[in-house]
Scaffold this active site. Structure first.
Site, mmCIF file in Angstrom:
data_model
loop_
_atom_site.group_PDB
_atom_site.id
_atom_site.type_symbol
_atom_site.label_atom_id
_atom_site.label_comp_id
_atom_site.label_asym_id
_atom_site.label_seq_id
_atom_site.Cartn_x
_atom_site.Cartn_y
_atom_site.Cartn_z
ATOM 1 N N LYS A 30 -26.687 36.595 17.973
ATOM 2 C CA LYS A 30 -25.517 37.467 18.022
ATOM 3 C C LYS A 30 -25.139 38.031 16.656
ATOM 4 O O LYS A 30 -24.849 39.226 16.536
ATOM 5 C CB LYS A 30 -24.308 36.728 18.614
ATOM 6 C CG LYS A 30 -24.402 36.405 20.076
ATOM 7 C CD LYS A 30 -23.072 35.938 20.643
ATOM 8 C CE LYS A 30 -22.480 34.765 19.898
ATOM 9 N NZ LYS A 30 -23.359 33.571 19.938
ATOM 10 N N ARG A 89 -13.936 33.793 24.016
ATOM 11 C CA ARG A 89 -14.770 32.651 24.365
ATOM 12 C C ARG A 89 -14.459 32.102 25.754
ATOM 13 O O ARG A 89 -15.248 31.334 26.300
ATOM 14 C CB ARG A 89 -14.598 31.530 23.327
ATOM 15 C CG ARG A 89 -15.143 31.868 21.959
ATOM 16 C CD ARG A 89 -15.003 30.685 21.016
ATOM 17 N NE ARG A 89 -15.509 30.992 19.681
ATOM 18 C CZ ARG A 89 -16.766 30.839 19.294
ATOM 19 N NH1 ARG A 89 -17.649 30.373 20.153
ATOM 20 N NH2 ARG A 89 -17.138 31.127 18.068
ATOM 21 N N ARG A 143 -34.412 25.243 12.569
ATOM 22 C CA ARG A 143 -33.771 25.714 11.343
ATOM 23 C C ARG A 143 -33.721 24.599 10.299
ATOM 24 O O ARG A 143 -33.531 23.436 10.613
ATOM 25 C CB ARG A 143 -32.347 26.208 11.634
ATOM 26 C CG ARG A 143 -32.305 27.414 12.546
ATOM 27 C CD ARG A 143 -30.969 28.093 12.544
ATOM 28 N NE ARG A 143 -29.852 27.226 12.945
ATOM 29 C CZ ARG A 143 -28.646 27.681 13.233
ATOM 30 N NH1 ARG A 143 -28.386 28.973 13.161
ATOM 31 N NH2 ARG A 143 -27.674 26.854 13.603
ATOM 32 N N ARG A 145 -29.932 20.338 9.601
ATOM 33 C CA ARG A 145 -28.509 20.057 9.758
ATOM 34 C C ARG A 145 -28.298 19.182 10.990
ATOM 35 O O ARG A 145 -29.029 19.286 11.975
ATOM 36 C CB ARG A 145 -27.717 21.363 9.945
ATOM 37 C CG ARG A 145 -27.860 22.340 8.803
ATOM 38 C CD ARG A 145 -26.906 23.496 8.924
ATOM 39 N NE ARG A 145 -26.683 23.957 10.293
ATOM 40 C CZ ARG A 145 -25.908 24.990 10.619
ATOM 41 N NH1 ARG A 145 -25.294 25.658 9.670
ATOM 42 N NH2 ARG A 145 -25.763 25.359 11.864
ATOM 43 N N ARG A 148 -24.319 21.553 22.541
ATOM 44 C CA ARG A 148 -23.643 22.815 22.213
ATOM 45 C C ARG A 148 -23.879 23.838 23.325
ATOM 46 O O ARG A 148 -22.965 24.590 23.694
ATOM 47 C CB ARG A 148 -24.165 23.365 20.882
ATOM 48 C CG ARG A 148 -23.727 22.555 19.683
ATOM 49 C CD ARG A 148 -24.504 22.936 18.441
ATOM 50 N NE ARG A 148 -24.304 24.329 18.071
ATOM 51 C CZ ARG A 148 -25.063 24.978 17.183
ATOM 52 N NH1 ARG A 148 -26.076 24.350 16.608
ATOM 53 N NH2 ARG A 148 -24.825 26.233 16.897
#
Length: 206
Positions: A13, A88, A127, A138, A149
């Site tokens: 996005k 959201r 990532r 992370r 998530r």
């Protein structure tokens, strides 16, 4: 043109928001940017939001919506905008519609970036960031965290897809492929020829 960009974590996005908004010659507006501007600028809304943020709590919708409304009333957004990260929830979508009506506007189109879950997990869990000379992952990019998530997204934000589809505003965009290919699909959904360099060619009600 007034556009909302939807999509799960890892759908691209942020990248697409910049490319599409640049092509349409409108500002790309993210809630993260709005929050940072209000908090750093110590606005009244920013000070209220900071109380919740410092406590680790979600900022109430009325504060978030008020910040977004103020941002959309600024001069650079008068001729259009691309919203990334807001709304959201359906409740926020309804409040956004009311806020835009107060400003004399409505949304032209909602774009949903569509990517299969396994691809999202692959993208996010792949990532890495540089820490003390080493590439590390992370915590929120670990596969089990990524799946959580995505589950939260499905529960809270995915219903927006049906909400905007019922309103006749939704276009689903295949977000697999190069950045340029995905941008071209999005522009076509907005009624804009990706090959035409003139953003004014975009029909206002596309």
């Amino acid at each position: 043109m007034r556009v909302v960009l939807l999509g799960p974590p890892g759908a691209g996005k942020g990248t697409q928001a910049q490319f599409i908004a640049g092509r349409l010659a409108v500002p790309a507006i993210s809630t993260g940017d709005i929050f940072r501007a209000n908090v750093s600028g110590q606005t009244e809304l920013g000070q209220k939001a900071k109380v919740y943020m410092d406590a680790g709590d979600l900022v109430p919708d009325e504060i978030t919506v008020a910040m977004v409304k103020d941002r959309l009333a600024e001069p650079d957004a008068k001729s259009g905008f691309l919203l990334d990260g807001f709304p959201r929830t359906i409740a926020q979508a309804e409040q956004l519609a009311a806020s835009l009506a107060d400003l004399g506007h409505g949304l032209d189109r909602v774009l949903e970036l569509v990517v299969e879950e396994e691809e999202l997990v692959r993208r996010l869990s792949g990532r890495r960031m540089l820490v003390d000379g080493q590439m590390v992952q992370r915590d929120d990019d670990k596969p089990e965290t990524v799946r959580h998530r995505l589950e939260v997204y499905r529960e809270q934000t995915a219903p927006l897809s049906g909400f905007y589809e019922d309103a006749g505003l939704l276009s689903r965009i295949d977000a697999i492929g190069s950045v340029e290919a995905v941008t071209a699909r999005a522009l076509r959904a907005l009624g804009v020829d990706p090959e035409d360099p003139d953003p004014s060619a975009a029909p206002a009600g596309a």
